[in-house]
Design an enzyme around this catalytic site. Sequence first.
Site, PDB file in Angstrom:
ATOM      1  N   HIS A 125      44.279  51.643  40.464  1.00  0.00           N
ATOM      2  CA  HIS A 125      44.684  52.198  39.163  1.00  0.00           C
ATOM      3  C   HIS A 125      43.976  51.519  38.003  1.00  0.00           C
ATOM      4  CE1 HIS A 125      47.911  48.948  38.999  1.00  0.00           C
ATOM      5  NE2 HIS A 125      47.502  48.946  37.751  1.00  0.00           N
TER       6      HIS A 125
ATOM      7  N   ASP B 125      46.988  51.389  46.712  1.00  0.00           N
ATOM      8  CA  ASP B 125      46.416  51.028  45.411  1.00  0.00           C
ATOM      9  C   ASP B 125      45.367  49.924  45.555  1.00  0.00           C
ATOM     10  OD1 ASP B 125      46.015  50.850  42.683  1.00  0.00           O
ATOM     11  OD2 ASP B 125      47.936  49.880  42.254  1.00  0.00           O
TER      12      ASP B 125
ATOM     13  N   SER C 137      47.395  43.408  36.969  1.00  0.00           N
ATOM     14  CA  SER C 137      47.080  44.370  38.030  1.00  0.00           C
ATOM     15  C   SER C 137      45.783  44.017  38.746  1.00  0.00           C
ATOM     16  CB  SER C 137      46.949  45.772  37.449  1.00  0.00           C
ATOM     17  OG  SER C 137      48.194  46.350  37.218  1.00  0.00           O
ATOM     18  N   GLY C 138      45.794  44.167  40.053  1.00  0.00           N
ATOM     19  CA  GLY C 138      44.615  43.895  40.853  1.00  0.00           C
ATOM     20  C   GLY C 138      44.431  42.444  41.223  1.00  0.00           C
TER      21      GLY C 138
END
Length: 272
Positions: A83, A136, A233-234
């Site tokens: 994402h 994801d 995120s990530g």
Amino acid sequence: MRRPISRKRTAAVAALVASAVLPLSTPAPAAADSVVVGGEPVRASDSPWAVALSSRDRFGGTRAGQFCGGVVVAPTKVVTAAHCLGPTVLGTDARELSDLKVIAGRTELREAGGREIAVSGAWISPQYDADTQSGDLAVLTLASALPRSYVIEAARRGDPAYRPGTSAAVYGWGDTTGGGAYAYTLRAASVSVLPDEVCSRAYPPEAGGGYLPATMLCAGDPQGGRDACQGDSGGPLVARGRLIGLVSWGSGCGEPGSPGVYTRVSAVLPPL
């Protein structure tokens, strides 16, 4: 149940900040030294596999353009959340970013240490579902190689690092309070891998959503207070010296009964 949110910066936030003529990445200076929520500062030299994704053209230069985290899994390969490369985060297609880079070996985003390496290619997992956040994961190819010492091993299926109760740590430069106070310095928070049943109760199945144990795991503190947050995120979730998850989504940041949800790396990462 509160609607789960990805650990990202949304296009709405970008528009709001842009209207104030401020770069998206500008945190409140007074909060810059607060604690990933419930975490503490760490050095990039001790966790060189934790890297920042950067686009100054999109997010400004105050924090070196950092907008998501990533993890070095091979000298020219970095994994992150799928994402992070989507239009909700970037406001455009990732292929339109001419300055997409990975920042490695830098603890403090305002300093000039470490290396900034251009991204030459990106692969999105075919398992990725933007509606549920299942699968994801994305793999970035770097234009030049990092040292082998930067690489962390990814856990495989059945690895004991996935057992509930295992101590883990999540890393990132994201929001340190849940209120928009983005860090300049790399931070880590200690959490525990939680049983799937706990995660399923926290995020029950809904129409096209909820916790999906086949491709997700969750971690946190049952009392709350320690978690990843927006901007993380990530980034990596590490247990027993191995990568087990990538920061993906959650409801709030560090709230009791709302653990962080991570991509289950062993289920989604392809052979490299």
